[in-house]
Design a protein around this motif. Structure first.
Motif, PDB file in Angstrom:
ATOM      1  N   SER A 116       0.838  -1.206   0.000  1.00 22.55           N
ATOM      2  CA  SER A 116       0.000   0.000   0.000  1.00 22.55           C
ATOM      3  C   SER A 116       0.869   1.252   0.000  1.00 22.55           C
ATOM      4  O   SER A 116       0.617   2.197  -0.749  1.00 22.55           O
TER       5      SER A 116
ATOM      6  N   SER B  90       2.719   1.704  -3.384  1.00 24.05           N
ATOM      7  CA  SER B  90       1.800   2.165  -4.423  1.00 24.05           C
ATOM      8  C   SER B  90       1.458   3.644  -4.221  1.00 24.05           C
ATOM      9  O   SER B  90       1.412   4.427  -5.179  1.00 24.05           O
ATOM     10  N   SER B  91       1.265   4.031  -2.961  1.00 19.59           N
ATOM     11  CA  SER B  91       0.908   5.437  -2.697  1.00 19.59           C
ATOM     12  C   SER B  91       2.069   6.384  -2.996  1.00 19.59           C
ATOM     13  O   SER B  91       1.859   7.456  -3.568  1.00 19.59           O
TER      14      SER B  91
ATOM     15  N   GLN C 261       2.188   7.021  -6.620  1.00 17.15           N
ATOM     16  CA  GLN C 261       1.144   7.952  -7.071  1.00 17.15           C
ATOM     17  C   GLN C 261       1.459   9.398  -6.656  1.00 17.15           C
ATOM     18  O   GLN C 261       1.223  10.330  -7.421  1.00 17.15           O
TER      19      GLN C 261
ATOM     20  N   LEU D 167      -9.171  11.737   2.336  1.00 17.51           N
ATOM     21  CA  LEU D 167      -8.488  10.553   1.788  1.00 17.51           C
ATOM     22  C   LEU D 167      -9.557   9.576   1.302  1.00 17.51           C
ATOM     23  O   LEU D 167     -10.373   9.108   2.103  1.00 17.51           O
TER      24      LEU D 167
ATOM     25  N   GLN E 261      -5.235   2.542   6.466  1.00 15.94           N
ATOM     26  CA  GLN E 261      -4.920   3.150   5.161  1.00 15.94           C
ATOM     27  C   GLN E 261      -4.482   4.609   5.360  1.00 15.94           C
ATOM     28  O   GLN E 261      -3.672   5.129   4.594  1.00 15.94           O
TER      29      GLN E 261
ATOM     30  N   ALA F  88      -0.905   6.062   4.217  1.00 15.21           N
ATOM     31  CA  ALA F  88      -0.837   7.274   3.388  1.00 15.21           C
ATOM     32  C   ALA F  88       0.145   8.276   3.997  1.00 15.21           C
ATOM     33  O   ALA F  88       0.900   8.943   3.272  1.00 15.21           O
TER      34      ALA F  88
ATOM     35  N   ALA G 215       3.630   7.223   3.256  1.00 11.87           N
ATOM     36  CA  ALA G 215       3.949   7.557   1.853  1.00 11.87           C
ATOM     37  C   ALA G 215       4.273   9.052   1.729  1.00 11.87           C
ATOM     38  O   ALA G 215       5.247   9.435   1.059  1.00 11.87           O
TER      39      ALA G 215
ATOM     40  N   LEU H 143      -2.944  13.536  -1.453  1.00 15.47           N
ATOM     41  CA  LEU H 143      -3.555  12.359  -0.806  1.00 15.47           C
ATOM     42  C   LEU H 143      -5.017  12.217  -1.236  1.00 15.47           C
ATOM     43  O   LEU H 143      -5.585  11.122  -1.229  1.00 15.47           O
TER      44      LEU H 143
ATOM     45  N   LEU I 181      -5.476   9.654  -4.045  1.00 11.86           N
ATOM     46  CA  LEU I 181      -4.881   8.306  -3.965  1.00 11.86           C
ATOM     47  C   LEU I 181      -5.888   7.232  -4.327  1.00 11.86           C
ATOM     48  O   LEU I 181      -7.037   7.268  -3.900  1.00 11.86           O
TER      49      LEU I 181
END
Ligand code: UAG
Ligand code: ATP
Length: 486
Positions: A114, A117-118, A121, A291, A298, A302, A305, A323, A326
């Motif tokens: 997670s 991936s964040s 992005q 978010l 999560q 975030a 990230a 954010l 996302l």
């Protein structure tokens, strides 16, 4: 490249061997081609030293192995080292040469995919050519390539890094599994920062003790991040305080995030439909951001990230608003559908006791009637997780259905029995598609269903055969039947 250039300063090499050209690298004798360096590594099942003769027959030009290894008589150079896996990683980095300019690694029991991936992005949102590499494969601006491992072995990894750099990728977030860290798979990666999410029980089939498992995660901060690098730590996560303290003691810059975080302090987190509004404090300034993901964990991921973006030159004013855009990684508290009475169905990759408990906790606020869960445990992996996952399921859900999840070489009914022993009142439906269909048929208004354990996976491993199976497809099929016949 020559053997001398590849070995570098890490091992002493007699001058007569320094100019030997090396055509390629292999740690598996079956992949050796003429002119290759063969790394003969002691492993879990066997010792690569046993395959040196086979490698020489295939034309190996040099051997790298452990100090004290017993090898057949040979004229080709033999380089020995106390830590040959680490030396192989450094050699692979030199052989393949290029790496994306900015690389970060993420470790922890849960949340690596997670976070990776964040970060990808968030970097893309700042205009960088960004990629991530881990359990779901290599994700680049142009597509996704699947991988066999979360953290590939160094030869495969550095082949990939060089290709990414050649394709113009400047920013890469990679997942560092405990196996990967212990086996030195990322020792040659030039890291600008490392992140830690949390630690809880997993992989006790491989690591002797929990402390050993934690020590492998800590390697990232104790040994791999160079001076000047940044450690990003979720200090709300189990183990976070220890990682932050060790990173500080080593002189790394430390960014802490979470409710107890100093850099990104989460002041409040309010559910807003299948999203949440976060108020984050950074250097005295408050930022409010919506978010679009479900679940407290999560939000934690975030923030990790965002911390990695800060660690790699981003500004909070630029990063935090991103954010709001996302997208969750596939199969991470993923809203997969809605039953005819409006009950939502979530798919989540929870396959540890902590992850299962957290995923159920995350969904509880949406439950007006019952929380249902369908889950199982993998075969040939950490058996101690089974009763713990069973206990978590019956404690946190109102209806628990135990099913199969990658039984591999074990008898599926036996795995289910070990879960059920600690899950009084849970139902048992071995066939996963059937378990999902029956759970969906039980849903009434106000219920919520969690299908846990497979997340993004597209196969059910039974024995050594991978049978195509996806929780997303199973949910869609059950909902389709419900629409047709319900
Ligand atoms: C337990 C484990 O992690 N094993 C990894 C390890 O294998 P090993 O070195 O112990 O293998 P071994 O069979 O004992 O062989 C020893 C050596 O002999 C060589 N050999 C063997 C046979 C032969 O004919 N010729 C030959 O040269 C092998 O290539 C190897 O170098 O090193 C290999 C090369 O890097 C890995 O492919 C292999 O991953 C196995 C297949 C695996 O399943 N690993 C999983 C558990 C894993 O790494 N998972 C993590 C965590 C994921 C998560 O968080 O859930 C991951 O990063 O994916
Ligand atoms: N910060 C977190 N704390 C607790 N649980 C989490 C957290 N983040 C994710 N999870 C749970 O772990 C599951 C796997 O998440 P993710 O794939 O991001 O982790 P991972 O570390 O990459 O796992 P793996 O290495 O097993 O692939 C999620 O589906 C969720 O159930």
């Amino acid at each position: 490249m020559t053997l001398g250039e590849l070995i570098g300063p890490e091992a002493r090499l007699p001058a007569r061997w320094a100019d030997l050209p090396i055509a390629g690298l292999a740690a598996d004798s079956r992949q050796v081609e003429p002119g290759y360096l063969f790394a003969a590594l002691p492993g879990v099942n066997t010792d690569g030293a046993r395959f040196v003769a086979a490698a020489l027959e295939r034309g190996a030009a040099a051997i790298l192995t452990a100090d004290g290894a017993t090898l057949p008589q040979t004229d080709v150079p033999v380089v020995t080292d106390t830590d040959p896996r680490r030396l192989l990683a450094l050699i692979a980095a030199r052989f393949y040469g290029l790496q994306p300019a900015t690389e970060v690694a993420v470790t922890g029991t849960n949340g690596k995919t997670s976070v990776a991936s964040s970060v990808r992005q968030l970097w893309a949102g700042q205009g960088f050519q960004a990629a991530s590499l881990g359990t779901v494969g290599v994700v680049t601006p142009t597509g996704t390539q699947t991988l066999r491992h979360t953290t590939p072995d160094p030869i495969e990894l550095h082949t990939l890094l060089a290709a990414l750099a050649r394709d113009g990728v400047t920013h890469l977030a990679l997942e560092a599994s405990s196996h990967g860290l212990q086996q030195r798979r990322i020792d040659g990666v030039h890291l600008a920062a490392g992140a830690f999410t949390n630690i809880s029980r997993d992989h006790m089939d491989y690591h002797a003790t929990f402390e050993d498992y934690f020590a492998q995660k800590l390697r990232l901060f104790r040994a791999l991040l160079p001076k000047g690098a940044v450690a990003v730590v979720d200090v709300d996560g189990e183990g976070g305080d220890r990682v932050a303290a060790e990173a500080r003691a080593r002189g790394l810059d430390v960014i802490t995030v979470g409710r107890a975080g100093e850099t990104f302090r989460l002041l409040s987190d309010e559910i807003d439909g299948f999203a949440q509004t976060l108020v984050i404090e950074h250097e005295g300034k408050r930022h409010e951001v919506r978010l679009p993901l479900v679940g407290g964990f999560q939000a934690s991921n975030a923030l990790v990230a965002a911390g990695l973006c800060l660690a790699t030159g981003g500004q909070a004013d630029d990063v935090l608003p991103l954010l709001a855009d996302l997208k969750g990684a596939r199969g991470r508290l993923d809203l997969a559908g809605t039953a005819k009475d409006g009950a939502p169905i979530f798919i989540d990759y929870a396959h540890t006791p902590d992850a299962l408990a957290k995923a159920l906790d995350a969904l509880r606020p949406y439950v007006e009637s019952r929380l249902l869960v369908v889950f199982g445990c993998g075969g040939d992996r950490d058996k101690g997780k089974r009763p713990q996952m069973g206990a978590a399921a019956v404690e946190k859900a109102d209806v628990a259905i135990v099913t199969d999840d990658n039984s591999r070489g074990e008898e599926p009914a036996q795995i289910r029995r070990e879960i059920l022993a600690a899950a009084p009142g849970a139902a048992e439906i071995g066939d996963r598609g059937e378990a999902i269909a029956q759970a969906i048929a039980m849903l009434r208004r106000g219920d919520v269903l969690l299908v846990a354990g497979k997340g993004h996976e597209t196969g059910q491993t039974v024995g050594t055969t991978v049978i195509p199976f996806s929780d997303h497809d199973a949910v869609s099929a059950a909902l389709g039947n419900e629409a047709k016949f319900g």
